[in-house]
Design a protein around this motif. Structure first.
Motif, PDB file in Angstrom:
ATOM      1  N   PHE A   1      -2.310   3.710  -4.757  1.00 20.26           N
ATOM      2  CA  PHE A   1      -1.228   3.177  -3.918  1.00 20.26           C
ATOM      3  C   PHE A   1      -1.196   3.824  -2.543  1.00 20.26           C
ATOM      4  CE2 PHE A   1       0.192   1.564  -8.039  1.00 20.26           C
ATOM      5  CZ  PHE A   1       0.333   0.236  -7.687  1.00 20.26           C
ATOM      6  N   ALA A   2      -1.635   5.073  -2.434  1.00 17.06           N
ATOM      7  CA  ALA A   2      -1.745   5.701  -1.113  1.00 17.06           C
ATOM      8  C   ALA A   2      -2.794   5.002  -0.250  1.00 17.06           C
ATOM      9  CB  ALA A   2      -2.087   7.184  -1.256  1.00 17.06           C
ATOM     10  N   CYS A   3      -3.764   4.374  -0.892  1.00 16.37           N
ATOM     11  CA  CYS A   3      -4.821   3.644  -0.175  1.00 16.37           C
ATOM     12  C   CYS A   3      -4.467   2.176   0.063  1.00 16.37           C
ATOM     13  CB  CYS A   3      -6.139   3.737  -0.948  1.00 16.37           C
ATOM     14  SG  CYS A   3      -6.899   5.364  -0.823  1.00 16.37           S
ATOM     15  N   GLY A   4      -3.259   1.771  -0.276  1.00 15.97           N
ATOM     16  CA  GLY A   4      -2.832   0.419   0.068  1.00 15.97           C
ATOM     17  C   GLY A   4      -2.505  -0.499  -1.090  1.00 15.97           C
ATOM     18  N   GLY A   5      -2.626  -0.032  -2.319  1.00 20.37           N
ATOM     19  CA  GLY A   5      -2.285  -0.890  -3.454  1.00 20.37           C
ATOM     20  C   GLY A   5      -3.218  -2.080  -3.581  1.00 20.37           C
ATOM     21  N   ILE A   6      -2.690  -3.173  -4.077  1.00 29.70           N
ATOM     22  CA  ILE A   6      -3.493  -4.371  -4.326  1.00 29.70           C
ATOM     23  C   ILE A   6      -3.730  -5.064  -2.984  1.00 29.70           C
ATOM     24  CG2 ILE A   6      -3.621  -6.558  -5.577  1.00 29.70           C
ATOM     25  CD1 ILE A   6      -1.608  -5.279  -7.582  1.00 29.70           C
ATOM     26  N   SER A   7      -4.851  -4.715  -2.348  1.00 28.27           N
ATOM     27  CA  SER A   7      -5.146  -5.211  -1.004  1.00 28.27           C
ATOM     28  C   SER A   7      -6.636  -5.117  -0.731  1.00 28.27           C
ATOM     29  CB  SER A   7      -4.390  -4.355   0.019  1.00 28.27           C
ATOM     30  OG  SER A   7      -4.893  -4.552   1.317  1.00 28.27           O
ATOM     31  N   TRP A   8      -7.134  -5.983   0.120  1.00 28.19           N
ATOM     32  CA  TRP A   8      -8.541  -5.924   0.522  1.00 28.19           C
ATOM     33  C   TRP A   8      -8.836  -4.634   1.289  1.00 28.19           C
ATOM     34  CZ3 TRP A   8     -10.022  -5.653   5.625  1.00 28.19           C
ATOM     35  CH2 TRP A   8      -9.033  -5.934   6.571  1.00 28.19           C
ATOM     36  N   ARG A   9      -7.810  -4.004   1.848  1.00 25.45           N
ATOM     37  CA  ARG A   9      -8.003  -2.756   2.609  1.00 25.45           C
ATOM     38  C   ARG A   9      -8.184  -1.537   1.700  1.00 25.45           C
ATOM     39  NH1 ARG A   9      -3.827  -5.228   5.806  1.00 25.45           N
ATOM     40  NH2 ARG A   9      -4.605  -5.669   7.894  1.00 25.45           N
ATOM     41  N   ASN A  10      -7.793  -1.653   0.445  1.00 30.63           N
ATOM     42  CA  ASN A  10      -7.822  -0.524  -0.476  1.00 30.63           C
ATOM     43  C   ASN A  10      -9.272  -0.154  -0.812  1.00 30.63           C
ATOM     44  OD1 ASN A  10      -7.779   1.099  -2.862  1.00 30.63           O
ATOM     45  ND2 ASN A  10      -5.702   0.402  -3.249  1.00 30.63           N
TER      46      ASN A  10
END
Length: 153
Positions: free
Chosen positions: A120-129
């Motif tokens: 979640f610190a890296c963005g959660g459910i996202s293409w950016r994660n």
């Protein structure tokens, strides 16, 4: 040469065992959710280095990995899914869902109870994660399930 190969196999087995103990809190949460899903018609199998529960009813569909448990809304992890990048930017790159989720199992084995915090610190459910990028990369190539460092393009 066979000695090195068998020693490597023992090392991998030991890493899996220690990683399984390390991520046990996450696995127990997944197991509880999976057992609840069994009561509602889910099916279970061992695959992709995890206990997989199929036909779990949650969210819009897909799969969720918790430790060494994969909760899946469909019938088979052999199904094809569009990569997170393509979902956001367009395109047709696809991955086999089971390979993508196996990468998350490996990530959990390393990070254990810290995985969700890092995820979640890296963005959660996202293409950016970075975790999702690494899982897509692993599903496409069989390499690179660890999110750091990012591979050169």
């Amino acid at each position: 040469m066979a000695g090195k190969s068998s020693l490597r196999g023992v090392g991998i087995l030991l890493a899996h065992i220690l990683g399984g103990i390390w991520t046990l809190p996450n696995t127990l949460v997944g197991l509880l959710a999976g057992l609840a899903a069994l009561a509602r018609g889910a099916k279970a199998e061992f695959a992709h280095d995890a206990l997989v529960f199929h036909r779990v009813r949650f969210g819009p569909g897909g799969a969720l990995t918790l430790g060494q448990v994969i909760l899946h809304t469909g019938d088979s992890l052999d199904s094809i899914a569009t990569t997170y990048w393509c979902k956001q930017h367009g395109g047709h790159d696809c991955v086999r869902l089971g390979d993508h989720e196996r990468a998350h199992v490996y990530q959990y084995l390393v990070l254990g109870p810290l995985f969700l915090l890092a995820y979640f610190a890296c963005g959660g459910i996202s293409w950016r994660n970075r975790f999702e990028q690494a899982a897509d990369r692993y599903a496409q190539t069989g390499k690179g399930w660890w999110p750091w460092p990012r591979p050169e393009k």
